[in-house]
Scaffold this active site. Structure first.
Site, short mmCIF file in Angstrom:
data_model
loop_
_atom_site.label_atom_id
_atom_site.label_comp_id
_atom_site.label_asym_id
_atom_site.label_seq_id
_atom_site.Cartn_x
_atom_site.Cartn_y
_atom_site.Cartn_z
N LYS A 179 48.41 41.38 38.15
CA LYS A 179 47.16 42.15 38.19
C LYS A 179 46.05 41.17 38.54
O LYS A 179 46.06 40.02 38.09
CB LYS A 179 46.88 42.79 36.82
CG LYS A 179 45.51 43.47 36.71
CD LYS A 179 45.35 44.68 37.62
CE LYS A 179 43.92 45.24 37.59
NZ LYS A 179 43.74 46.33 38.59
N CYS A 221 38.37 45.16 45.70
CA CYS A 221 38.39 46.12 44.58
C CYS A 221 37.29 47.16 44.79
O CYS A 221 36.12 46.81 44.91
CB CYS A 221 38.18 45.45 43.24
SG CYS A 221 38.09 46.72 41.93
#
Ligand code: RRO
Length: 313
Positions: free
Chosen positions: A45, A131
């Site tokens: 992650k 992101c």
């Protein structure tokens, strides 16, 4: 006979399929499970310097043609993932894994990358420039000036193999401009694509995720044509030394085959891994091998990047 092995940055991997950052990679247990599956490697992650709890739930929803998420970069913090990778490197020195990172500011990104540089980490690092889900923070790689100056600074001190995770681009001029920037730097890879940012999915009269009144990154079947276009556009434009990871819309062996045909050296599963679980690696690998056998290809290098065009008469 047929093999789906690959290499990236000079490292070898027994399979070209792996997870996409964000899926099955939040904890050591999840990472260990991907490591023990048919996947060739894993990526963590995306880590920020410190732990983040992320956006309020519900923040991920599977939908018939894919998924929508606004996780908001929840993660355990850099030290958690880096320490685990350093442990693994001792235990399994023959394997290589990928650390995904980004700071909440350019300064934080440099702090993170300087500490990766100073560590004994020998694997690949992926800098997430895409992101879509932190309120108030634009996707970095949509701002070419910021991206160029960030990379320029990074490569004054970072000497380990580094790749970048990109958002999808939708205009040929943007492919040209982005590639011209990336070609100035000794990048090991670019990863195309992150989720298509800020879609909206509605059931009856209501959104399906809470953050940002329902706006979130779209993954899965919806995004394959966009993902393939980005993989191939960068394959056509980047210095051959910069390899490509293909991510987006891989549900079957055929989808993985298409990513490789467009130029991908590695192929990642996001939404499909979330929906189907680790068995997806085996299934899709088997399907890819059947296609390769039918076509007489022994390795992915036999067809990687060899997409056919329709000749003018
Ligand atoms: O955590 C997220 O909300 C997230 C990230 Br960092 C990303 O890169 N892509 C995405 O779809 N979600």
């Amino acid at each position: 006979m047929v093999s789906t092995k690959t290499s990236l940055g000079g490292f070898e991997f027994g399979n070209c399929l792996m997870n996409a950052a964000g899926v099955w990679c939040m904890t050591k247990d999840e990472l260990a499970a991907v490591k023990s599956s048919a996947a060739g490697t894993f990526v963590t992650k995306t880590a920020t310097l410190e732990y983040r709890s992320g956006n309020p739930e519900p923040r991920y929803q599977n939908v018939p043609l894919g998924s929508i998420n606004s996780m908001g970069l929840p993660n355990q913090g850099l030290a958690y993932y880096l320490d685990y990778l350093l442990e693994l490197q001792e235990a399994e020195p023959e394997r290589t894994f990928i650390l995904s990172v980004v700071g909440m500011s350019p300064d934080e990104t440099h702090t993170i990358l300087k500490s990766v540089e100073a560590s004994d980490f020998k694997g690949l690092t992926e800098l997430n420039l895409s992101c879509p889900n932190v309120p108030g923070k634009p996707q970095i790689a949509y701002d070419f000036d910021t991206t160029e100056s960030l990379l320029r600074e990074v490569f004054t001190y970072f000497t380990k193999p580094l790749g970048i995770k990109l958002p999808p681009y939708f205009d040929i001029v943007h492919f040209d401009q982005a590639a011209a920037i990336f070609n100035q730097f000794p990048l090991t890879f670019v990863n195309c694509v992150n989720s298509i940012g800020n879609g909206l999915y509605i059931e009856d009269e209501t959104v399906v995720i809470k953050p940002k009144n329902g706006f979130g990154g779209i993954g899965g079947e919806y995004i394959k044509p966009t993902a393939l276009a980005n993989v191939h556009a960068f394959y056509q434009r980047l210095n051959p030394a910069i390899q490509i990871i293909g991510t987006g819309g891989v549900l079957t062996g055929r989808d993985a085959f298409e990513h490789i045909l467009c130029g991908a050296s590695m192929v990642q599963l996001g939404t499909t891994l979330q929906k189907e679980g680790l068995v997806a690696f085996e299934q899709i690998t088997d399907e890819l091998k059947v296609i390769m056998e039918e076509k007489g290809y022994e390795t992915i290098e036999d067809f990687r990047g060899k997409l056919h065009y329709i000749d003018e008469k």
